[in-house]
Design a protein around this motif. Structure first.
Motif, PDB file in Angstrom:
ATOM      1  N   VAL A  65       1.079  99.106  72.496  1.00  0.00           N
ATOM      2  CA  VAL A  65      -0.180  99.078  73.068  1.00  0.00           C
ATOM      3  C   VAL A  65      -0.218  97.989  73.412  1.00  0.00           C
ATOM      4  CG1 VAL A  65      -2.669  97.951  72.044  1.00  0.00           C
ATOM      5  CG2 VAL A  65      -1.293 100.612  71.362  1.00  0.00           C
TER       6      VAL A  65
ATOM      7  N   GLN B  32      -3.514 108.620  73.228  1.00  0.00           N
ATOM      8  CA  GLN B  32      -3.957 107.629  73.227  1.00  0.00           C
ATOM      9  C   GLN B  32      -5.000 107.558  74.147  1.00  0.00           C
ATOM     10  OE1 GLN B  32      -1.445 104.084  74.030  1.00  0.00           O
ATOM     11  NE2 GLN B  32      -0.070 103.908  72.516  1.00  0.00           N
TER      12      GLN B  32
ATOM     13  N   ARG C  38       2.212  97.215  62.983  1.00  0.00           N
ATOM     14  CA  ARG C  38       3.484  97.930  63.269  1.00  0.00           C
ATOM     15  C   ARG C  38       2.981  99.449  64.161  1.00  0.00           C
ATOM     16  NH1 ARG C  38       8.554  99.302  60.051  1.00  0.00           N
ATOM     17  NH2 ARG C  38       8.174 101.964  60.318  1.00  0.00           N
ATOM     18  N   ALA C  39       1.916  99.854  64.025  1.00  0.00           N
ATOM     19  CA  ALA C  39       2.323 100.987  64.666  1.00  0.00           C
ATOM     20  C   ALA C  39       2.038 100.377  66.226  1.00  0.00           C
ATOM     21  CB  ALA C  39       1.225 102.467  64.264  1.00  0.00           C
ATOM     22  N   ALA C  40       0.756 100.118  65.988  1.00  0.00           N
ATOM     23  CA  ALA C  40       0.835 100.037  67.430  1.00  0.00           C
ATOM     24  C   ALA C  40       1.157  99.189  68.474  1.00  0.00           C
ATOM     25  CB  ALA C  40      -1.007  98.976  67.671  1.00  0.00           C
TER      26      ALA C  40
ATOM     27  N   GLU D 185       2.471 106.412  64.469  1.00  0.00           N
ATOM     28  CA  GLU D 185       4.112 105.388  65.446  1.00  0.00           C
ATOM     29  C   GLU D 185       4.815 106.368  65.090  1.00  0.00           C
ATOM     30  OE1 GLU D 185       4.464 103.305  62.562  1.00  0.00           O
ATOM     31  OE2 GLU D 185       6.514 102.460  63.125  1.00  0.00           O
TER      32      GLU D 185
ATOM     33  N   PHE E 279      -5.418 103.572  68.314  1.00  0.00           N
ATOM     34  CA  PHE E 279      -5.192 102.353  67.145  1.00  0.00           C
ATOM     35  C   PHE E 279      -6.732 101.625  67.170  1.00  0.00           C
ATOM     36  CE2 PHE E 279      -1.413 103.070  68.878  1.00  0.00           C
ATOM     37  CZ  PHE E 279      -0.704 103.512  67.813  1.00  0.00           C
TER      38      PHE E 279
ATOM     39  N   PHE F 212      -7.866 102.723  52.427  1.00  0.00           N
ATOM     40  CA  PHE F 212      -6.587 102.376  53.207  1.00  0.00           C
ATOM     41  C   PHE F 212      -6.167 103.466  53.644  1.00  0.00           C
ATOM     42  CE2 PHE F 212      -3.902 101.496  49.269  1.00  0.00           C
ATOM     43  CZ  PHE F 212      -2.903 102.192  49.375  1.00  0.00           C
TER      44      PHE F 212
ATOM     45  N   VAL G 118      -2.126  95.460  53.696  1.00  0.00           N
ATOM     46  CA  VAL G 118      -1.167  97.078  53.614  1.00  0.00           C
ATOM     47  C   VAL G 118      -1.808  98.344  55.423  1.00  0.00           C
ATOM     48  CG1 VAL G 118      -0.191  99.072  52.754  1.00  0.00           C
ATOM     49  CG2 VAL G 118      -0.127  97.688  51.759  1.00  0.00           C
ATOM     50  N   ALA G 119      -2.871  97.845  55.567  1.00  0.00           N
ATOM     51  CA  ALA G 119      -3.532  98.736  56.172  1.00  0.00           C
ATOM     52  C   ALA G 119      -3.169  97.994  57.450  1.00  0.00           C
ATOM     53  CB  ALA G 119      -5.062  99.347  55.884  1.00  0.00           C
TER      54      ALA G 119
ATOM     55  N   ARG H 131       5.016  98.795  68.163  1.00  0.00           N
ATOM     56  CA  ARG H 131       5.271  99.854  68.552  1.00  0.00           C
ATOM     57  C   ARG H 131       5.215 100.920  69.385  1.00  0.00           C
ATOM     58  NH1 ARG H 131      10.107 101.050  64.030  1.00  0.00           N
ATOM     59  NH2 ARG H 131      10.937  99.694  63.790  1.00  0.00           N
ATOM     60  N   ARG H 132       3.618 101.467  69.679  1.00  0.00           N
ATOM     61  CA  ARG H 132       3.719 102.302  70.486  1.00  0.00           C
ATOM     62  C   ARG H 132       3.182 102.070  71.705  1.00  0.00           C
ATOM     63  NH1 ARG H 132       5.050 107.042  70.565  1.00  0.00           N
ATOM     64  NH2 ARG H 132       3.676 107.423  71.614  1.00  0.00           N
TER      65      ARG H 132
ATOM     66  N   THR I 276      -6.250 105.138  56.990  1.00  0.00           N
ATOM     67  CA  THR I 276      -5.534 104.334  58.094  1.00  0.00           C
ATOM     68  C   THR I 276      -4.235 104.330  57.718  1.00  0.00           C
ATOM     69  OG1 THR I 276      -7.391 102.839  57.507  1.00  0.00           O
ATOM     70  CG2 THR I 276      -5.769 101.968  58.722  1.00  0.00           C
ATOM     71  N   VAL I 277      -3.240 103.904  56.490  1.00  0.00           N
ATOM     72  CA  VAL I 277      -2.403 104.320  56.569  1.00  0.00           C
ATOM     73  C   VAL I 277      -1.431 105.531  57.048  1.00  0.00           C
ATOM     74  CG1 VAL I 277      -0.122 104.192  55.339  1.00  0.00           C
ATOM     75  CG2 VAL I 277      -1.621 102.201  54.542  1.00  0.00           C
TER      76      VAL I 277
ATOM     77  N   ASP J 222     -11.593 101.579  59.402  1.00  0.00           N
ATOM     78  CA  ASP J 222     -11.066 100.868  58.305  1.00  0.00           C
ATOM     79  C   ASP J 222     -11.923 100.302  58.049  1.00  0.00           C
ATOM     80  OD1 ASP J 222      -9.260 100.175  56.301  1.00  0.00           O
ATOM     81  OD2 ASP J 222      -8.321  98.528  57.401  1.00  0.00           O
TER      82      ASP J 222
ATOM     83  N   ALA K 163       0.314  97.979  58.494  1.00  0.00           N
ATOM     84  CA  ALA K 163       0.453  99.356  59.058  1.00  0.00           C
ATOM     85  C   ALA K 163       0.239  99.857  60.080  1.00  0.00           C
ATOM     86  CB  ALA K 163       0.737 100.804  58.197  1.00  0.00           C
ATOM     87  N   ILE K 164      -1.271  99.660  60.615  1.00  0.00           N
ATOM     88  CA  ILE K 164      -1.989  99.681  62.078  1.00  0.00           C
ATOM     89  C   ILE K 164      -1.199  98.361  63.169  1.00  0.00           C
ATOM     90  CG2 ILE K 164      -3.782  99.144  63.350  1.00  0.00           C
ATOM     91  CD1 ILE K 164      -5.175  99.607  61.452  1.00  0.00           C
TER      92      ILE K 164
ATOM     93  N   SER L 232      -1.937 105.868  60.736  1.00  0.00           N
ATOM     94  CA  SER L 232      -1.392 104.481  61.663  1.00  0.00           C
ATOM     95  C   SER L 232       0.245 104.749  61.903  1.00  0.00           C
ATOM     96  CB  SER L 232      -1.631 103.574  61.412  1.00  0.00           C
ATOM     97  OG  SER L 232      -0.532 102.949  59.702  1.00  0.00           O
TER      98      SER L 232
END
Lengths: 97, 118
Positions: free
Chosen positions: B92, A97, B85-87, A91, A39, A80, B78-79, B89-90, A83-84, A46, B82-83, A87
């Motif tokens: 980090v 990682q 939320r994913a981080a 997810e 991440f 973007f 938005v980007a 949930r994983r 990036t989306v 980004d 998304a990062i 991720s």
């Protein structure tokens, strides 16, 4: 020598801005290489896209070519999405990682 | 006069880009790094585009610059969301000095390591 025919403060500030962007890109690239998780790398990439938009606009001012900003528009529109996508992929199933 | 304004905006935009990269390089935690990268990076790009519009003038340059600024400010959060939320949930790791997790306390996300839906 493209800087020489610029009016007085603009040539100096374009040189300084170029140096700022080079240092910023190197720092972001160090975070891409070193980042502990995937991440961190995505965040740094980004930021590199945003810095590239700035560099393109800097080139448009520097070389007196306003059509260069079309590339900046494309970066702002689709930059973007990568990036989306990254991720969302990380997810769902980790991706290491 | 116009040249001085353009020079100021160019320098300010590049300076904010440098500040964003410095934050990404130095900050201790993914979420704090993302705070620096998205806000300062977008602001630096917006200042550069304003310098472009002032330098070239004309309707086409202003429309292009304002459209790019609007789209950039629409897509950057938005980007970032998304990062983040994913981080989160994983799982980090947070900065060890942070000490509080309001999202976990609120109970809206039951578990932090695996997502059940999707």
């Amino acid at each position: 020598m493209p800087f020489a025919d610029m009016p007085f403060p603009l040539g100096i500030s374009l040189i300084l801005a170029s140096i700022f962007y080079v240092v910023a890109l190197v720092l972001a690239l160090v975070r891409v290489v070193r980042g502990p998780t995937a991440f961190d790398r995505i965040v740094a990439l980004d930021l590199i896209a945003a810095l590239c938009l700035g560099v393109i606009v800097l080139f448009a001012i520097h070389f007196d070519q306003p059509v260069f900003v079309d590339a900046a528009l494309i970066i702002a529109l689709v930059g973007f999405l990568g990036t989306v996508a990254f991720s969302r992929f990380l997810e769902r199933d980790g991706g290491g990682q | 006069m116009m040249v001085w304004i353009v020079s100021f905006f160019v320098l300010a935009g590049a300076f904010f880009g440098l500040v964003a990269a410095l934050g990404v390089f130095r900050m201790p935690d993914l979420f704090i790094r993302m705070h620096a990268a998205t806000k300062a990076g977008a602001f630096g790009a917006a200042l550069m585009l304003l310098a472009f519009a002032i330098h070239f003038g004309g309707l086409r340059s202003w429309i292009f610059s304002l459209v790019i600024i609007v789209f950039f400010y629409l897509t950057t959060p938005v980007a970032a969301q998304a990062i983040a939320r994913a981080a989160y949930r994983r799982g980090v790791a947070f900065w060890e000095k942070m000490g509080v997790d309001r999202l976990k306390e609120s109970g809206e996300i039951p578990e932090r390591s695996h997502s059940k839906e999707d």
